[in-house]
Design a protein around this motif. Structure first.
Motif, PDB file in Angstrom:
ATOM      1  N   GLU A  22      40.881  -8.856 -21.029  1.00  0.00           N
ATOM      2  CA  GLU A  22      40.521 -10.206 -20.586  1.00  0.00           C
ATOM      3  C   GLU A  22      40.859 -11.235 -21.659  1.00  0.00           C
ATOM      4  O   GLU A  22      41.387 -12.310 -21.360  1.00  0.00           O
ATOM      5  N   LYS A  23      40.580 -10.910 -22.902  1.00  0.00           N
ATOM      6  CA  LYS A  23      40.903 -11.821 -24.009  1.00  0.00           C
ATOM      7  C   LYS A  23      42.417 -12.059 -24.069  1.00  0.00           C
ATOM      8  O   LYS A  23      42.867 -13.196 -24.257  1.00  0.00           O
ATOM      9  N   HIS A  24      43.179 -11.015 -23.917  1.00  0.00           N
ATOM     10  CA  HIS A  24      44.634 -11.141 -23.926  1.00  0.00           C
ATOM     11  C   HIS A  24      45.097 -12.089 -22.815  1.00  0.00           C
ATOM     12  O   HIS A  24      45.943 -12.958 -23.038  1.00  0.00           O
ATOM     13  N   VAL A  25      44.559 -11.933 -21.626  1.00  0.00           N
ATOM     14  CA  VAL A  25      44.931 -12.802 -20.493  1.00  0.00           C
ATOM     15  C   VAL A  25      44.568 -14.246 -20.819  1.00  0.00           C
ATOM     16  O   VAL A  25      45.380 -15.154 -20.620  1.00  0.00           O
ATOM     17  N   GLN A  26      43.370 -14.470 -21.328  1.00  0.00           N
ATOM     18  CA  GLN A  26      42.923 -15.831 -21.629  1.00  0.00           C
ATOM     19  C   GLN A  26      43.751 -16.485 -22.731  1.00  0.00           C
ATOM     20  O   GLN A  26      43.902 -17.712 -22.753  1.00  0.00           O
ATOM     21  N   GLU A  27      44.309 -15.679 -23.623  1.00  0.00           N
ATOM     22  CA  GLU A  27      45.119 -16.210 -24.729  1.00  0.00           C
ATOM     23  C   GLU A  27      46.621 -16.140 -24.452  1.00  0.00           C
ATOM     24  O   GLU A  27      47.432 -16.408 -25.334  1.00  0.00           O
ATOM     25  N   LEU A  91      53.121 -12.920  -6.015  1.00  0.00           N
ATOM     26  CA  LEU A  91      53.136 -11.776  -6.924  1.00  0.00           C
ATOM     27  C   LEU A  91      51.758 -11.119  -6.969  1.00  0.00           C
ATOM     28  O   LEU A  91      51.660  -9.883  -6.968  1.00  0.00           O
ATOM     29  N   THR A  92      50.716 -11.920  -6.982  1.00  0.00           N
ATOM     30  CA  THR A  92      49.343 -11.398  -6.984  1.00  0.00           C
ATOM     31  C   THR A  92      49.121 -10.483  -5.788  1.00  0.00           C
ATOM     32  O   THR A  92      48.588  -9.368  -5.926  1.00  0.00           O
ATOM     33  N   GLU A  93      49.526 -10.939  -4.625  1.00  0.00           N
ATOM     34  CA  GLU A  93      49.355 -10.119  -3.418  1.00  0.00           C
ATOM     35  C   GLU A  93      50.201  -8.856  -3.477  1.00  0.00           C
ATOM     36  O   GLU A  93      49.735  -7.770  -3.121  1.00  0.00           O
ATOM     37  N   ALA A  94      51.432  -8.981  -3.935  1.00  0.00           N
ATOM     38  CA  ALA A  94      52.319  -7.818  -3.998  1.00  0.00           C
ATOM     39  C   ALA A  94      51.786  -6.758  -4.961  1.00  0.00           C
ATOM     40  O   ALA A  94      51.789  -5.566  -4.637  1.00  0.00           O
ATOM     41  N   VAL A  95      51.329  -7.177  -6.119  1.00  0.00           N
ATOM     42  CA  VAL A  95      50.827  -6.209  -7.106  1.00  0.00           C
ATOM     43  C   VAL A  95      49.502  -5.609  -6.646  1.00  0.00           C
ATOM     44  O   VAL A  95      49.281  -4.400  -6.772  1.00  0.00           O
ATOM     45  N   LEU A 123      51.405 -12.760 -16.291  1.00  0.00           N
ATOM     46  CA  LEU A 123      50.936 -12.764 -14.903  1.00  0.00           C
ATOM     47  C   LEU A 123      50.536 -11.356 -14.470  1.00  0.00           C
ATOM     48  O   LEU A 123      49.479 -11.159 -13.849  1.00  0.00           O
ATOM     49  N   LEU A 124      51.378 -10.374 -14.782  1.00  0.00           N
ATOM     50  CA  LEU A 124      51.057  -8.992 -14.411  1.00  0.00           C
ATOM     51  C   LEU A 124      49.767  -8.532 -15.075  1.00  0.00           C
ATOM     52  O   LEU A 124      48.945  -7.851 -14.441  1.00  0.00           O
ATOM     53  N   MET A 125      49.571  -8.907 -16.324  1.00  0.00           N
ATOM     54  CA  MET A 125      48.338  -8.520 -17.014  1.00  0.00           C
ATOM     55  C   MET A 125      47.126  -9.195 -16.380  1.00  0.00           C
ATOM     56  O   MET A 125      46.074  -8.573 -16.223  1.00  0.00           O
ATOM     57  N   ALA A 126      47.262 -10.457 -15.985  1.00  0.00           N
ATOM     58  CA  ALA A 126      46.156 -11.155 -15.324  1.00  0.00           C
ATOM     59  C   ALA A 126      45.821 -10.483 -13.993  1.00  0.00           C
ATOM     60  O   ALA A 126      44.646 -10.244 -13.683  1.00  0.00           O
ATOM     61  N   ILE A 127      46.847 -10.171 -13.230  1.00  0.00           N
ATOM     62  CA  ILE A 127      46.647  -9.529 -11.921  1.00  0.00           C
ATOM     63  C   ILE A 127      46.035  -8.141 -12.087  1.00  0.00           C
ATOM     64  O   ILE A 127      45.079  -7.778 -11.388  1.00  0.00           O
ATOM     65  N   ASN A 128      46.557  -7.362 -13.001  1.00  0.00           N
ATOM     66  CA  ASN A 128      46.047  -6.004 -13.192  1.00  0.00           C
ATOM     67  C   ASN A 128      44.643  -5.997 -13.777  1.00  0.00           C
ATOM     68  O   ASN A 128      43.822  -5.143 -13.412  1.00  0.00           O
ATOM     69  N   THR A 129      44.341  -6.941 -14.641  1.00  0.00           N
ATOM     70  CA  THR A 129      43.008  -6.987 -15.228  1.00  0.00           C
ATOM     71  C   THR A 129      41.953  -7.319 -14.178  1.00  0.00           C
ATOM     72  O   THR A 129      40.915  -6.652 -14.103  1.00  0.00           O
ATOM     73  N   ILE A 130      42.213  -8.313 -13.322  1.00  0.00           N
ATOM     74  CA  ILE A 130      41.213  -8.631 -12.296  1.00  0.00           C
ATOM     75  C   ILE A 130      41.120  -7.509 -11.265  1.00  0.00           C
ATOM     76  O   ILE A 130      40.043  -7.227 -10.756  1.00  0.00           O
ATOM     77  N   ASN A 131      42.220  -6.832 -10.975  1.00  0.00           N
ATOM     78  CA  ASN A 131      42.126  -5.670 -10.095  1.00  0.00           C
ATOM     79  C   ASN A 131      41.209  -4.611 -10.701  1.00  0.00           C
ATOM     80  O   ASN A 131      40.393  -4.010  -9.998  1.00  0.00           O
ATOM     81  N   ALA A 132      41.312  -4.388 -11.999  1.00  0.00           N
ATOM     82  CA  ALA A 132      40.447  -3.416 -12.667  1.00  0.00           C
ATOM     83  C   ALA A 132      38.989  -3.876 -12.627  1.00  0.00           C
ATOM     84  O   ALA A 132      38.088  -3.084 -12.334  1.00  0.00           O
TER      85      ALA A 132
END
Length: 148
Positions: A22-27, A91-95, A123-132
């Protein structure tokens, strides 16, 4: 409904790893409002009430309008999302639904029109992090707090 376990204290190392993501996404340099739109849309798809409650509140604090929040699940038909936001939401929906058709080459090209390689990975990290986070919250039985 009460959460099944207190995952933060049951496995603090796992919780800290999630916080680091989460920190990585925010930064990452991505627009904070875009990050919240990604979190809301992903949580809509996954049906995570806890995360929807949290991230719609966070989006409002960042200045998102009620209209943009309410119509996010119909973003394709709404005219007030930017081209970059639309690409990120696609991309969010696709991932999030990756097993249905992956991430098609034409979608990748569309996203890259608005985001460079580093931003694409962000973007991929943001999408994958919220999925987790969604999967964790749903599996544990976390619910949105009731307000009466």
């Amino acid at each position: 409904m009460k959460a099944r376990i207190d995952y933060r204290n049951t496995n603090p190392q796992a919780y800290q790893a999630m916080l680091q993501l989460e920190k990585h996404v925010q930064e990452s340099g991505l627009d904070k409002s875009l990050i919240e739109l990604i979190k809301i849309r992903t949580s809509q798809i996954n049906g995570c009430a806890f995360c929807l409650d949290m991230h719609t509140k966070d989006a409002r604090k960042l200045g998102e309008t009620e209209q943009r929040i309410y119509l996010l699940n119909a973003w394709r038909e709404a005219t007030f999302y930017t081209a970059a936001e639309r690409a990120a939401l696609a991309l969010t929906e696709a991932v999030t639904l990756i097993s249905t058709r992956g991430v098609p080459e034409e979608l990748y090209a569309e996203v890259r029109e608005h985001f460079d390689e580093q931003q694409y990975v962000a973007l991929l990290m943001a999408i994958n992090t919220i999925n987790a986070w969604n999967r964790l919250a749903i599996s544990i039985g976390m619910t949105a707090p009731a307000v009466f």
